[in-house]
Enzyme design. Structure first.
Site, PDB file in Angstrom:
ATOM      1  N   SER A 162      28.846  48.160  36.928  1.00 10.20           N
ATOM      2  CA  SER A 162      27.964  47.205  37.595  1.00 10.20           C
ATOM      3  C   SER A 162      27.785  47.567  39.067  1.00 10.20           C
ATOM      4  O   SER A 162      26.716  47.330  39.636  1.00 10.20           O
ATOM      5  CB  SER A 162      28.482  45.771  37.448  1.00 10.20           C
ATOM      6  OG  SER A 162      29.796  45.659  37.910  1.00 10.20           O
ATOM      7  N   GLU A 163      28.818  48.145  39.698  1.00 10.78           N
ATOM      8  CA  GLU A 163      28.674  48.695  41.046  1.00 10.78           C
ATOM      9  C   GLU A 163      29.586  49.899  41.234  1.00 10.78           C
ATOM     10  O   GLU A 163      30.615  50.032  40.555  1.00 10.78           O
ATOM     11  CB  GLU A 163      28.992  47.660  42.149  1.00 10.78           C
ATOM     12  CG  GLU A 163      27.901  46.665  42.443  1.00 10.78           C
ATOM     13  CD  GLU A 163      28.133  45.336  41.773  1.00 10.78           C
ATOM     14  OE1 GLU A 163      27.195  44.524  41.727  1.00 10.78           O
ATOM     15  OE2 GLU A 163      29.266  45.112  41.276  1.00 10.78           O
ATOM     16  N   THR A 164      29.208  50.749  42.184  1.00  9.60           N
ATOM     17  CA  THR A 164      30.001  51.880  42.644  1.00  9.60           C
ATOM     18  C   THR A 164      29.962  51.870  44.166  1.00  9.60           C
ATOM     19  O   THR A 164      28.922  51.568  44.756  1.00  9.60           O
ATOM     20  CB  THR A 164      29.421  53.206  42.107  1.00  9.60           C
ATOM     21  OG1 THR A 164      29.526  53.223  40.674  1.00  9.60           O
ATOM     22  CG2 THR A 164      30.147  54.403  42.673  1.00  9.60           C
ATOM     23  N   HIS A 209      33.492  42.112  43.819  1.00 10.52           N
ATOM     24  CA  HIS A 209      34.511  42.984  43.219  1.00 10.52           C
ATOM     25  C   HIS A 209      34.509  44.383  43.833  1.00 10.52           C
ATOM     26  O   HIS A 209      35.578  45.002  43.938  1.00 10.52           O
ATOM     27  CB  HIS A 209      34.384  42.984  41.683  1.00 10.52           C
ATOM     28  CG  HIS A 209      33.699  44.145  41.070  1.00 10.52           C
ATOM     29  ND1 HIS A 209      32.328  44.253  40.977  1.00 10.52           N
ATOM     30  CD2 HIS A 209      34.203  45.265  40.480  1.00 10.52           C
ATOM     31  CE1 HIS A 209      32.026  45.391  40.360  1.00 10.52           C
ATOM     32  NE2 HIS A 209      33.136  46.016  40.042  1.00 10.52           N
TER      33      HIS A 209
END
Length: 295
Positions: A46-48, A77
């Protein structure tokens, strides 16, 4: 051929294969914007995050956050997970990290156990609570595959709100939450019809029992069909509920990701201050993999 090291962690859980996975590129110097976006799409989380030197030496890093299709001004997160990774490398200052981000400065308190091992982190959202448009209950119900009477509007209508990144928050009946399913066609239609959404519709549904909350988050237009743990939305919700309930402080426990088989536990504290309502959100973080990209 340049090599860029990364680590992955599972965030808002104390064990592997729970919570929300995150990839952290610990030294992103030399990566272009295009490469960062491509790597985020390749990792397919969902994110990096990409860690760069801070512009201000008083801070610890400039952290850029990308989801599968675009850069994010702030997210929960990714900050918790990145802080845990950097703290395990000894890059905190007496248990504190300060990250420069598009939405503002994010301060993180690192949590450790009795042996000194990093176990988690608590982040302070960079902005006070702000509001955007309200949306009709029937449109939100259609987005989530629910009936109109599943949307609870006694406390507030579905509303766009932010403490650094925008979400549409909507309370739903507890018995309806597990059955929610995003309808991509309706998401696209609503974004076309509502220019105020600026092409972004991340829908955070929650069922409340006092200070205990169950939540789900859908952002299919950004490539995240469902998110197992959304710290920034949880922080926004805490500030919203405090603003509605009254008082100066409140604490909430939020469970998310259950329907995905990735249970997550988020702890939110919100407070009233002179410039509005602010939130902190924290939780545990489990290390997973290490590797490197060759570009």
């Amino acid at each position: 051929m340049p090599r860029f090291p990364y680590e992955t962690v599972d965030v808002f859980t104390d064990r592997p294969f729970g919570g929300n996975p995150l990839a952290v590129f610990t030294d992103a110097r030399g990566l272009s914007d295009v490469q960062m976006q491509a790597l985020a799409a390749e990792m397919n989380y969902s994110e990096t995050t990409f860690v760069l030197p801070a512009d201000d030496p008083a801070n610890d890093a400039r952290v850029r956050i990308f989801h599968r299709t675009a850069e994010m001004p702030f997210a929960g997160h990714p900050n918790v997970g990145t802080a845990c990774v950097l703290a395990r490398h000894g890059r905190d200052r007496d248990g504190i990290l300060r990250f420069e981000q598009m939405a503002g400065l994010v301060e993180i308190a690192v949590e450790r156990d009795a042996t000194g091992a990093v176990t988690g982190a608590v982040i302070a959202a960079p902005q006070a609570l702000s509001f955007g448009i309200e949306l009709p209950a029937d449109e939100i119900a259609a987005c989530a595959g629910l009936a109109v009477n599943d949307i609870i509007t006694a406390a507030h209508n579905p509303v766009q709100a932010s403490v650094g990144v925008k979400f549409v928050l909507s309370q739903v009946a507890p018995e309806a939450l597990a059955g929610a399913t995003p309808d991509l066609t309706v998401f696209r239609k609503l974004v076309r019809q509502r220019s105020e959404l600026a092409g972004r519709l991340s829908l955070f549904l929650y069922a409340r029992d006092g200070q205990t909350i169950r939540a789900r988050m859908f952002a299919p237009l950004a490539g995240t069909w469902e998110d197992p743990a959304t710290g920034s939305a949880s922080a926004t919700l805490g500030a919203l509920l405090l603003s509605l309930d009254g008082g100066d402080e409140a604490a909430f426990t939020i469970t998310q990701g259950v329907e995905m088989g990735r249970p997550s536990l988020l702890k939110v504290t919100s407070r009233r201050s002179e410039d509005g309502f602010h939130s902190r959100v924290g939780g545990s973080c489990a290390p997973m993999f290490r590797g490197e990209a060759q570009l």
